[in-house]
Design a protein around this motif. Structure first.
Motif, mmCIF file in Angstrom:
data_model
loop_
_atom_site.group_PDB
_atom_site.id
_atom_site.type_symbol
_atom_site.label_atom_id
_atom_site.label_comp_id
_atom_site.label_asym_id
_atom_site.label_seq_id
_atom_site.Cartn_x
_atom_site.Cartn_y
_atom_site.Cartn_z
ATOM 1 N N ALA A 49 -7.848 -13.876 -3.500
ATOM 2 C CA ALA A 49 -9.181 -14.308 -3.089
ATOM 3 C C ALA A 49 -9.685 -15.473 -3.933
ATOM 4 C CB ALA A 49 -10.160 -13.136 -3.197
ATOM 5 N N LEU A 51 -11.106 -14.803 -6.891
ATOM 6 C CA LEU A 51 -12.149 -14.234 -7.745
ATOM 7 C C LEU A 51 -11.632 -14.022 -9.164
ATOM 8 C CD1 LEU A 51 -13.594 -11.666 -5.196
ATOM 9 C CD2 LEU A 51 -14.622 -13.821 -5.891
ATOM 10 N N PRO A 71 -12.805 -19.669 -4.625
ATOM 11 C CA PRO A 71 -12.760 -18.917 -3.363
ATOM 12 C C PRO A 71 -13.252 -19.733 -2.167
ATOM 13 C CG PRO A 71 -13.859 -17.638 -5.069
ATOM 14 C CD PRO A 71 -13.517 -18.945 -5.684
ATOM 15 N N LYS A 72 -14.270 -20.538 -2.425
ATOM 16 C CA LYS A 72 -14.908 -21.302 -1.360
ATOM 17 C C LYS A 72 -13.915 -22.118 -0.531
ATOM 18 C CE LYS A 72 -18.343 -24.860 -0.824
ATOM 19 N NZ LYS A 72 -19.083 -25.939 -1.441
ATOM 20 N N LEU A 76 -10.802 -17.654 3.195
ATOM 21 C CA LEU A 76 -10.445 -16.257 3.408
ATOM 22 C C LEU A 76 -11.706 -15.462 3.682
ATOM 23 C CD1 LEU A 76 -8.125 -15.988 0.301
ATOM 24 C CD2 LEU A 76 -7.359 -16.143 2.666
ATOM 25 N N ALA A 77 -11.557 -14.340 4.385
ATOM 26 C CA ALA A 77 -12.692 -13.439 4.575
ATOM 27 C C ALA A 77 -12.337 -12.120 3.922
ATOM 28 C CB ALA A 77 -12.981 -13.238 6.053
ATOM 29 N N PRO A 98 -21.595 -16.603 6.772
ATOM 30 C CA PRO A 98 -20.475 -17.543 6.564
ATOM 31 C C PRO A 98 -20.597 -18.780 7.453
ATOM 32 C CG PRO A 98 -19.656 -15.310 6.853
ATOM 33 C CD PRO A 98 -21.113 -15.269 7.161
ATOM 34 N N LEU A 101 -23.359 -21.147 6.048
ATOM 35 C CA LEU A 101 -22.860 -21.940 4.931
ATOM 36 C C LEU A 101 -22.020 -23.113 5.408
ATOM 37 C CD1 LEU A 101 -21.841 -19.115 2.470
ATOM 38 C CD2 LEU A 101 -23.715 -20.722 2.204
ATOM 39 N N ARG A 102 -21.456 -22.998 6.615
ATOM 40 C CA ARG A 102 -20.652 -24.100 7.159
ATOM 41 C C ARG A 102 -21.462 -24.980 8.099
ATOM 42 N NH1 ARG A 102 -17.736 -20.136 5.666
ATOM 43 N NH2 ARG A 102 -15.687 -20.478 4.762
ATOM 44 N N GLU B 229 -19.796 -12.143 -5.227
ATOM 45 C CA GLU B 229 -18.391 -12.423 -4.896
ATOM 46 C C GLU B 229 -18.220 -12.518 -3.390
ATOM 47 O OE1 GLU B 229 -16.215 -9.384 -6.918
ATOM 48 O OE2 GLU B 229 -16.238 -10.504 -8.789
ATOM 49 N N ALA B 232 -19.317 -15.822 -2.363
ATOM 50 C CA ALA B 232 -18.303 -16.815 -2.729
ATOM 51 C C ALA B 232 -17.183 -16.822 -1.689
ATOM 52 C CB ALA B 232 -17.738 -16.510 -4.113
ATOM 53 N N MET B 233 -16.784 -15.636 -1.244
ATOM 54 C CA MET B 233 -15.743 -15.551 -0.220
ATOM 55 C C MET B 233 -16.235 -16.144 1.102
ATOM 56 S SD MET B 233 -13.243 -14.271 -1.770
ATOM 57 C CE MET B 233 -12.168 -14.283 -0.366
ATOM 58 N N ASP B 234 -17.515 -15.921 1.380
ATOM 59 C CA ASP B 234 -18.071 -16.450 2.626
ATOM 60 C C ASP B 234 -18.173 -17.972 2.587
ATOM 61 O OD1 ASP B 234 -18.245 -13.989 3.725
ATOM 62 O OD2 ASP B 234 -20.372 -13.678 3.312
ATOM 63 N N GLY B 235 -17.981 -18.559 1.419
ATOM 64 C CA GLY B 235 -17.931 -20.016 1.341
ATOM 65 C C GLY B 235 -19.096 -20.645 0.588
ATOM 66 N N ALA B 236 -19.762 -19.881 -0.271
ATOM 67 C CA ALA B 236 -20.915 -20.429 -0.981
ATOM 68 C C ALA B 236 -20.497 -20.947 -2.357
ATOM 69 C CB ALA B 236 -21.985 -19.353 -1.142
#
Lengths: 357, 334
Positions: A49, A51, A71-72, A76-77, A98, A101-102, B229, B232-236
């Motif tokens: 991930a 992290l 991660p950004k 990945l989800a 998500p 954010l895009r 976290e 962060a995974m979601d893209g932030a």
């Protein structure tokens, strides 16, 4: 997309939590990381991930080396064990986060959130807040947030472990169905071997940061390469009898069994419960007394005590033997596993067919 | 079961509470009624009950709000602007610092701190003793510092971490303000900023920053990491996570610390006394000024105190809605 880990190492202080791990997940594959708590499976997932950072080695997603990316940028989800829903956002906003954010336009976002929610059957809960949902519903929101876009891969960290048993088996089937329908590579961490068996295309068994065995669930169960895998996979666990092997005969106490294995002073004979059958006390492989008899519903689990080892077997649900009665067992000669107790590896000659660890 | 209200223990409890409430509320009541007394009623008293003991009069209020008008409203406005700006500044910067300290690991080598102080000292000596231009001295000192750090960094062993930084921050409040008030005065004198609002804003924000950092540090530490976290995974990015996840979840803490810091700057007296003379006079100074040559003018003072209390109560009531528990329910687990 394909995920690969090349020779990855990770230390927490002096603790070598991920030890030379090599891993491949093919496009669309459902890979399970299975192991007891503390075996490093969650750390491996967090390394993929982004992290956590690898101390050594490489992580590749698709054709891209992402080892150093945050991660950004890994696309990945992830579904967390705790679900990690944003308490100050509605279900719809949680799922659409998500996309927000895009910078996806609001209209499209709503549409996508609705579709994702419909896939996991929570389309009627979109206006609620996480605190107004049950555990199962929260789990579905977390899943919807993962599938709302088309990520390179899904990462799941014990996503079902906080659900009750009934809901868990239901969600298991649903998860497998969704994953196959979307065809997105999934890495799934669990300590529950039933989840591993039922969900995985391939299972990676981990022990103390090292990969013990990789293979389809059937192979992991039917041809364990080490004593650890044999012991950890299967419920009830594989029967183990300690003894020694001399010139093709396994000796344990007064009993002996002909085996096809190399000589070994400290050997362990392993046999699955379904490969043990009751026999008359006189002409079985092992003789002893009944230690316990448990009705499981479709069958009875009988535990037989011979010397100081216990042997479990499954027999007819109408079995009526009482505790302390003499009892004999016969083993299925084709399904015996022999391990060296010192290093845990197979020593029987069938092991060669299982290939290299 | 007997009605709960008749149990002797309960009665005793409520009696104690009523007594304590009287102790707490009486001074406020006294201030409120004093603001409606004439000087002779104050000096002739004590009179306790309006309309019974004495006839309330608007004399003090009319004098302050009509006769003096701008001389009362300007300090009020000053106080408001200074409290608002300094509080917003302190809470914003403090929350960011607290988040950084709670989420990132800082390691500052003691050696580099020593080198920095050395460079600073050398620059000061050069300016004072050799008459070097201060920009030249500062540039040379900076260059010396960076070169020395680059050269010596691999040999530095001891370093300070987040806890040390946190302690250093609060240590700024351990020093009694009286000690720093003269240097602060001289500093703003050099900058030609005496008796201006920005001087007060900057000073109050600086003085209150450690408090914000300490309180918010605890709040951020208590937030579940999973949420961040997950973001962060979601893209932030880190900044987006801070703004869209951490700050909204810590809003109870933000509200509490905002109120606390507001009260501290709203009521601050000592620094204001030194930094302002007329234009940037704040309310506490005006209240103190009522202690005139003819003795304390209790009636004006009381009216001004009432004026000072009302906005704070309003703010507290406004922010109370955010300071509620159970906000994180539903975030993690079932």
């Amino acid at each position: 997309m394909r995920i690969a880990m090349r020779n990855v190492n990770k230390w927490f202080g002096a603790n070598h939590v991920v030890n030379h791990v090599n891993l491949e997940a093919e496009e669309g594959e459902f890979v399970i990381l299975l192991g007891p708590s503390g075996c490093g499976k969650t750390t491996i997932l967090r390394l993929i991930a982004g992290l956590e950072q690898c101390d050594e080695g490489q992580i590749i997603i698709g054709e891209r080396d992402v080892t150093a990316l945050p991660p950004k940028f890994r696309d990945l989800a992830m579904v967390f064990q705790s679900y990690a829903l944003y308490p100050h956002k509605t279900v719809a906003d949680n799922i659409a986060f998500p996309l927000a954010l895009r910078r996806v336009p609001a209209g499209e976002r709503r549409q996508a959130a609705h579709e994702a929610a419909a896939q996991v059957k929570i389309a009627d809960l979109l206006e609620r807040y996480p605190r107004q949902l049950s555990g199962g519903q929260r789990q579905r929101v977390a899943l919807a947030r993962a599938i709302v876009r088309r990520p390179a891969a899904f990462l799941m960290d014990e996503p079902l472990s906080n659900l009750d048993a009934r809901l868990r088996s239901h969600m298991r089937a649903e998860l497998k169905n969704i994953q196959k329908r979307l065809g997105i590579t999934t890495v799934y961490v669990t300590h529950d071997q039933i989840e591993a068996m039922t969900l995985g295309d391939r299972v990676v068994v981990l022990n103390q940061g090292e990969v013990s065995q990789v293979g389809p669930p059937g192979e992991i169960y039917g041809n364990p390469r080490t004593l650890f895998v044999a012991d950890f996979v299967g419920s009830p666990p594989m029967n183990q009898v300690r003894g020694r092997v001399r010139q093709g005969v396994f000796y344990a106490g007064d009993s002996k069994v002909a085996v096809d294995a190399a000589d070994c002073e400290h050997a362990v004979l392993g046999v699955r419960t379904e490969d043990v059958a009751p026999a008359a006390a006189a002409d079985g492989d092992f003789a002893g007394v009944i230690y316990a008899s448990e009705l499981l519903g479709d069958c009875t689990l009988v535990t037989c005590q011979t010397g100081d080892t216990l042997l479990a077997l499954k027999t007819d649900k109408n079995f009526a033997g009482g505790i302390g009665e003499p009892f004999g067992v016969r083993l299925n000669r084709d399904r015996l596993f022999l391990f060296d107790a010192n290093h845990g590896r197979r020593i029987d000659n069938n092991a060669r067919r299982a290939g290299k660890p | 079961m007997a009605p709960a209200g008749f149990r002797p223990l309960r009665i005793a409890g409520y009696a104690a509470l009523v007594l304590w409430s009287a102790v707490v509320l009486f001074p406020l009541y006294w201030v409120a009624i004093t603001s409606f007394k004439t000087p002779s009623q104050v000096n002739g008293g004590p009179y306790y009950l309006p309309f019974v003991d004495f006839m309330p009069s608007l004399h003090a209020w009319v004098y302050l709000l009509v006769d003096l008008r701008n001389d009362t409203l300007r300090p009020f406005f000053n106080s408001f602007v200074v409290a608002l700006c300094s509080t917003v500044l302190a809470v914003l910067a403090g929350a960011m610092a607290a988040y950084g300290l709670s989420r990132f690991r800082y390691r500052v080598h003691l050696g580099s701190i020593g080198l920095f102080l050395l460079a600073l000292g050398l620059a000061a000596v050069a300016v004072v003793q050799a008459g070097v231009h201060w920009p030249v001295a500062a540039a040379a000192a900076l260059a010396f510092f960076f070169l020395a750090v680059r050269a010596l960094a691999p040999r530095m062993r001891r370093s300070v971490g987040n806890q040390d930084i946190l302690f250093w921050l609060i240590s700024q409040r351990i020093l009694p303000p009286v000690v720093v008030v003269i240097p602060v005065y001289l500093m703003f004198q050099q900058l030609n900023m005496l008796d201006t609002l920005p001087a007060l804003v900057v000073t109050y924000a600086t003085v209150n920053l450690p408090i914000v950092v300490w309180i918010m540090y605890d709040f951020f530490n208590a937030l579940p990491r999973d949420l961040e976290e997950s973001a962060a995974m979601d893209g932030a990015s880190r900044m987006v996570i801070f703004l869209t996840v951490a700050l909204p979840l810590a809003r109870a803490g933000l509200a509490a610390v905002f109120l606390l810091v507001w009260i501290l700057s709203w009521n601050e007296y000592l620094l204001a006394l030194f930094l302002s003379t007329a234009d940037s006079q704040t309310m506490p100074l005006l209240v103190a000024a009522q202690n005139a040559t003819r003795g304390p003018q209790w009636w004006y003072m009381s009216a001004l105190i009432v004026l000072m209390i009302v906005p704070v109560i309003a703010l507290a009531m406004l922010l109370m809605r955010f300071i509620r528990r159970g906000f994180l329910v539903g975030a993690v687990k079932g």
